[in-house]
Design a protein around this motif. Structure first.
Motif, PDB file in Angstrom:
ATOM      1  N   PHE A 118       0.914  -1.327   0.126  1.00 46.13           N
ATOM      2  CA  PHE A 118      -0.033  -0.202   0.003  1.00 46.13           C
ATOM      3  C   PHE A 118       0.601   1.256   0.105  1.00 46.13           C
ATOM      4  CE2 PHE A 118      -2.046   3.138   2.821  1.00 46.13           C
ATOM      5  CZ  PHE A 118      -3.025   3.613   1.828  1.00 46.13           C
ATOM      6  N   PHE A 119       2.090   1.172   0.990  1.00 48.46           N
ATOM      7  CA  PHE A 119       2.782   2.256   0.905  1.00 48.46           C
ATOM      8  C   PHE A 119       3.675   2.554  -0.307  1.00 48.46           C
ATOM      9  CE2 PHE A 119       2.673   1.466   5.679  1.00 48.46           C
ATOM     10  CZ  PHE A 119       1.818   2.276   5.980  1.00 48.46           C
ATOM     11  N   LEU A 120       3.907   1.306  -1.037  1.00 44.93           N
ATOM     12  CA  LEU A 120       5.024   1.351  -2.160  1.00 44.93           C
ATOM     13  C   LEU A 120       3.965   1.851  -3.415  1.00 44.93           C
ATOM     14  CD1 LEU A 120       7.012   0.775  -4.064  1.00 44.93           C
ATOM     15  CD2 LEU A 120       6.674  -1.545  -3.975  1.00 44.93           C
ATOM     16  N   SER A 121       2.765   1.658  -3.259  1.00 45.11           N
ATOM     17  CA  SER A 121       1.855   2.020  -4.451  1.00 45.11           C
ATOM     18  C   SER A 121       1.700   3.806  -4.446  1.00 45.11           C
ATOM     19  CB  SER A 121       0.466   1.580  -4.409  1.00 45.11           C
ATOM     20  OG  SER A 121      -0.274   1.833  -3.191  1.00 45.11           O
ATOM     21  N   ASN A 122       1.758   4.072  -3.076  1.00 44.09           N
ATOM     22  CA  ASN A 122       1.498   5.573  -2.883  1.00 44.09           C
ATOM     23  C   ASN A 122       2.946   6.071  -3.245  1.00 44.09           C
ATOM     24  OD1 ASN A 122      -0.985   6.709  -1.138  1.00 44.09           O
ATOM     25  ND2 ASN A 122      -0.743   4.662  -0.559  1.00 44.09           N
ATOM     26  N   LEU A 123       4.163   5.637  -2.943  1.00 44.81           N
ATOM     27  CA  LEU A 123       5.395   6.079  -3.516  1.00 44.81           C
ATOM     28  C   LEU A 123       5.351   6.080  -4.907  1.00 44.81           C
ATOM     29  CD1 LEU A 123       8.310   7.032  -2.278  1.00 44.81           C
ATOM     30  CD2 LEU A 123       8.563   4.750  -2.699  1.00 44.81           C
ATOM     31  N   PHE A 129       2.932   6.418  -7.055  1.00 49.40           N
ATOM     32  CA  PHE A 129       2.054   7.606  -7.643  1.00 49.40           C
ATOM     33  C   PHE A 129       2.775   8.926  -7.234  1.00 49.40           C
ATOM     34  CE2 PHE A 129      -0.931  10.841  -6.302  1.00 49.40           C
ATOM     35  CZ  PHE A 129      -1.583  11.052  -7.482  1.00 49.40           C
ATOM     36  N   VAL A 130       3.314   8.916  -6.302  1.00 47.18           N
ATOM     37  CA  VAL A 130       4.174  10.504  -5.939  1.00 47.18           C
ATOM     38  C   VAL A 130       5.038  10.720  -6.781  1.00 47.18           C
ATOM     39  CG1 VAL A 130       5.535  11.630  -4.142  1.00 47.18           C
ATOM     40  CG2 VAL A 130       3.182  10.560  -3.496  1.00 47.18           C
ATOM     41  N   ASP A 131       5.959   9.545  -7.014  1.00 49.13           N
ATOM     42  CA  ASP A 131       7.445   9.619  -7.988  1.00 49.13           C
ATOM     43  C   ASP A 131       6.678  10.290  -9.453  1.00 49.13           C
ATOM     44  OD1 ASP A 131       8.979   9.188  -6.120  1.00 49.13           O
ATOM     45  OD2 ASP A 131       9.445   7.110  -6.671  1.00 49.13           O
ATOM     46  N   ILE A 132       5.680   9.766  -9.992  1.00 49.12           N
ATOM     47  CA  ILE A 132       4.970  10.288 -11.090  1.00 49.12           C
ATOM     48  C   ILE A 132       4.619  11.692 -11.003  1.00 49.12           C
ATOM     49  CG2 ILE A 132       3.051   9.945 -12.920  1.00 49.12           C
ATOM     50  CD1 ILE A 132       2.857   6.980 -12.191  1.00 49.12           C
ATOM     51  N   CYS A 133       4.348  11.942 -10.087  1.00 49.55           N
ATOM     52  CA  CYS A 133       3.927  13.419  -9.989  1.00 49.55           C
ATOM     53  C   CYS A 133       5.137  14.359  -9.869  1.00 49.55           C
ATOM     54  CB  CYS A 133       2.821  13.533  -8.828  1.00 49.55           C
ATOM     55  SG  CYS A 133       1.119  12.981  -8.833  1.00 49.55           S
ATOM     56  N   PHE A 134       6.037  13.702  -9.248  1.00 51.16           N
ATOM     57  CA  PHE A 134       7.111  14.273  -8.935  1.00 51.16           C
ATOM     58  C   PHE A 134       7.910  14.791  -9.974  1.00 51.16           C
ATOM     59  CE2 PHE A 134      11.494  14.290  -6.427  1.00 51.16           C
ATOM     60  CZ  PHE A 134      11.535  15.438  -6.259  1.00 51.16           C
ATOM     61  N   THR A 135       8.267  13.805 -10.929  1.00 48.78           N
ATOM     62  CA  THR A 135       8.806  14.049 -12.151  1.00 48.78           C
ATOM     63  C   THR A 135       7.990  14.682 -13.229  1.00 48.78           C
ATOM     64  OG1 THR A 135      10.306  13.087 -13.657  1.00 48.78           O
ATOM     65  CG2 THR A 135       8.293  11.883 -13.341  1.00 48.78           C
ATOM     66  N   SER A 136       6.692  14.782 -12.969  1.00 51.07           N
ATOM     67  CA  SER A 136       5.852  15.164 -13.989  1.00 51.07           C
ATOM     68  C   SER A 136       5.619  16.800 -13.624  1.00 51.07           C
ATOM     69  CB  SER A 136       4.405  14.813 -13.920  1.00 51.07           C
ATOM     70  OG  SER A 136       4.414  13.346 -14.602  1.00 51.07           O
ATOM     71  N   THR A 137       6.205  17.318 -12.606  1.00 50.72           N
ATOM     72  CA  THR A 137       6.237  18.805 -12.168  1.00 50.72           C
ATOM     73  C   THR A 137       7.191  19.531 -13.155  1.00 50.72           C
ATOM     74  OG1 THR A 137       5.628  18.037  -9.965  1.00 50.72           O
ATOM     75  CG2 THR A 137       6.442  20.318 -10.087  1.00 50.72           C
ATOM     76  N   THR A 138       8.114  19.014 -13.403  1.00 50.69           N
ATOM     77  CA  THR A 138       9.364  19.687 -14.240  1.00 50.69           C
ATOM     78  C   THR A 138       9.531  19.118 -15.563  1.00 50.69           C
ATOM     79  OG1 THR A 138      10.884  18.193 -13.250  1.00 50.69           O
ATOM     80  CG2 THR A 138      10.334  20.425 -11.896  1.00 50.69           C
ATOM     81  N   ILE A 139       9.693  18.076 -15.756  1.00 53.56           N
ATOM     82  CA  ILE A 139       9.986  17.327 -17.058  1.00 53.56           C
ATOM     83  C   ILE A 139       9.206  17.809 -18.347  1.00 53.56           C
ATOM     84  CG2 ILE A 139      10.875  15.363 -18.388  1.00 53.56           C
ATOM     85  CD1 ILE A 139      12.819  16.299 -15.956  1.00 53.56           C
ATOM     86  N   PRO A 140       7.802  17.767 -18.246  1.00 54.13           N
ATOM     87  CA  PRO A 140       6.978  18.254 -19.189  1.00 54.13           C
ATOM     88  C   PRO A 140       7.466  19.408 -19.913  1.00 54.13           C
ATOM     89  CG  PRO A 140       5.785  16.741 -17.938  1.00 54.13           C
ATOM     90  CD  PRO A 140       7.127  17.117 -17.371  1.00 54.13           C
ATOM     91  N   LYS A 141       7.482  20.515 -18.670  1.00 56.71           N
ATOM     92  CA  LYS A 141       7.765  21.749 -19.174  1.00 56.71           C
ATOM     93  C   LYS A 141       8.979  22.074 -19.764  1.00 56.71           C
ATOM     94  CE  LYS A 141       7.584  26.436 -19.317  1.00 56.71           C
ATOM     95  NZ  LYS A 141       6.588  27.192 -20.250  1.00 56.71           N
ATOM     96  N   MET A 142      10.145  21.248 -19.402  1.00 55.44           N
ATOM     97  CA  MET A 142      11.480  21.283 -19.842  1.00 55.44           C
ATOM     98  C   MET A 142      11.358  20.926 -21.401  1.00 55.44           C
ATOM     99  SD  MET A 142      15.092  19.416 -18.936  1.00 55.44           S
ATOM    100  CE  MET A 142      14.580  18.082 -20.033  1.00 55.44           C
ATOM    101  N   LEU A 143      10.672  19.760 -21.549  1.00 51.72           N
ATOM    102  CA  LEU A 143      10.704  19.176 -22.894  1.00 51.72           C
ATOM    103  C   LEU A 143       9.861  20.146 -23.771  1.00 51.72           C
ATOM    104  CD1 LEU A 143       9.657  15.541 -22.097  1.00 51.72           C
ATOM    105  CD2 LEU A 143      12.091  16.482 -22.762  1.00 51.72           C
ATOM    106  N   TRP A 144       8.818  20.836 -23.284  1.00 54.86           N
ATOM    107  CA  TRP A 144       8.137  21.756 -24.157  1.00 54.86           C
ATOM    108  C   TRP A 144       9.108  23.000 -24.681  1.00 54.86           C
ATOM    109  CZ3 TRP A 144       3.806  22.384 -26.898  1.00 54.86           C
ATOM    110  CH2 TRP A 144       3.348  23.860 -27.285  1.00 54.86           C
ATOM    111  N   ASN A 145       9.942  23.575 -23.515  1.00 59.21           N
ATOM    112  CA  ASN A 145      10.695  24.529 -23.814  1.00 59.21           C
ATOM    113  C   ASN A 145      11.789  24.231 -24.857  1.00 59.21           C
ATOM    114  OD1 ASN A 145       9.462  26.233 -21.965  1.00 59.21           O
ATOM    115  ND2 ASN A 145      11.149  26.434 -20.579  1.00 59.21           N
ATOM    116  N   ILE A 146      12.342  22.901 -24.881  1.00 64.60           N
ATOM    117  CA  ILE A 146      13.273  22.606 -25.872  1.00 64.60           C
ATOM    118  C   ILE A 146      12.488  22.572 -27.378  1.00 64.60           C
ATOM    119  CG2 ILE A 146      14.876  20.742 -26.540  1.00 64.60           C
ATOM    120  CD1 ILE A 146      15.172  20.000 -23.760  1.00 64.60           C
ATOM    121  N   GLN A 147      11.171  22.017 -27.373  1.00 66.27           N
ATOM    122  CA  GLN A 147      10.695  21.637 -28.585  1.00 66.27           C
ATOM    123  C   GLN A 147      10.276  23.025 -29.041  1.00 66.27           C
ATOM    124  OE1 GLN A 147      10.370  18.873 -29.804  1.00 66.27           O
ATOM    125  NE2 GLN A 147       8.971  19.555 -31.651  1.00 66.27           N
TER     126      GLN A 147
END
Length: 306
Positions: free
Chosen positions: A61-66, A68-86
């Motif tokens: 249960f805790f691992l599934s929460n971790l 989910f949080v890791d997906i949100c963590f990396t999604s906070t910055t990487i999509p914007k960085m990729l958009w700026n490069i593109q």
């Protein structure tokens, strides 16, 4: 940072990794690959645990929460960085930068608290095995996750509100995202109180959980040493290896981000540490927790139909 008439800012300039146009496709491809691996890896872990009734236990249960949080963590910055490069743009709006800071601090704090909760779960499982199902009941597990979200949200809110008191005419951030320390360093207004807040609050909410993890594992090691059979010792310790690896990776990279020197010559090393912390760690966690875990590997095979 408060925008004001004529003197405030509405845009930040994210300098990223390199000014060389020839390197942009390479950087784009590398980070897109890491982002997709992170999202799909953690999503597979989350869905496999959710769909398999055998894994509906506190540890998973805790691992599934971790995950989910890791997906949100990396999604906070990487999509914007990729958009700026593109789009060949390095700008991020004032509102976007403040939002990035809020969610980066939020999800980093959640990672920290969830790793601590998972250490407590391993402590109870190994040191209090007869009372495990009673102590780690669904009510307590839900409460621990809720407390982690609440404390992380309050911590993030404090840092974000402290950012709003700063002002500056021009701000270039030698980074691929609005990382808290870099933005505070770039302000031309008095940022002493912000530094105090960052290090005091981070020390309490980072050092406290880390001390809890160390205490849990000191008790775990003591209990394992009292086990008579070598096979029993190996089985008990093997349940902790994945978590210990994730803890070491998280704290080593986090220290690289928050304890990096403020001078401009160290900006490259600070960005590298941030990549490890914000991108590489969430990407590796699914591999760390699945490679040595027969239950997870079995659930993944059943989920994808192998």
């Amino acid at each position: 940072m408060v925008p004001s008439n004529g003197t405030g800012i509405s845009l930040f300039l994210l300098l990223g990794f390199s000014e060389e146009p020839a390197l942009q496709p390479l950087i784009f491809g590398l980070f897109l690959s890491m982002y997709l691996i992170t999202v799909f890896g953690n999503l597979l872990i989350f869905l496999a645990i959710s769909s398999d009734s055998h894994l509906h236990t506190p540890m998973y249960f805790f691992l599934s929460n971790l995950s989910f949080v890791d997906i949100c963590f990396t999604s906070t910055t990487i999509p914007k960085m990729l958009w700026n490069i593109q789009t060949q743009s390095k700008f991020i709006t004032y509102e976007g930068c403040i939002s990035q800071i809020y969610f980066l601090v939020l999800f980093a704090g959640l990672d920290d608290f969830l790793l601590t909760v998972m250490a407590f779960d391993r402590f109870v499982a190994i040191c209090r095995p007869l009372h495990y199902t009673v102590l780690m009941n669904p009510r307590l597990c839900g409460l621990l996750v809720l407390m982690s979200w609440t404390m992380s949200a309050l911590n993030s809110l404090v840092h974000t509100l402290m950012m709003l008191r700063l002002s500056c005419r021009v701000l270039e951030i030698p980074h691929f995202s609005c990382e808290l320390n870099q933005v505070v360093r770039g302000s031309c207004s008095d940022n002493f109180l912000n530094y105090v807040t960052v290090y005091v609050v981070s020390g309490l909410l980072g050092g406290g959980p880390f001390a809890g993890i160390l205490y849990s594992y000191s008790k775990i090691v003591s209990s394992i040493r009292r086990i008579s059979s070598a096979q029993g010792k190996y089985k008990a310790f093997s349940t902790c290896v994945s978590h210990l690896s994730a803890v070491a990776l998280f704290y080593c990279t986090a220290l690289g981000v928050y304890l990096s020197p403020a001078d401009s010559h160290s900006s490259y090393s600070g960005v590298t540490a941030s990549v490890m912390y914000n991108v590489v760690t969430p990407m590796l966690n699914p591999f760390i927790y699945s490679l040595r875990n027969k239950d997870i590997k079995g659930a993944l095979k059943r989920f994808i139909g192998l």
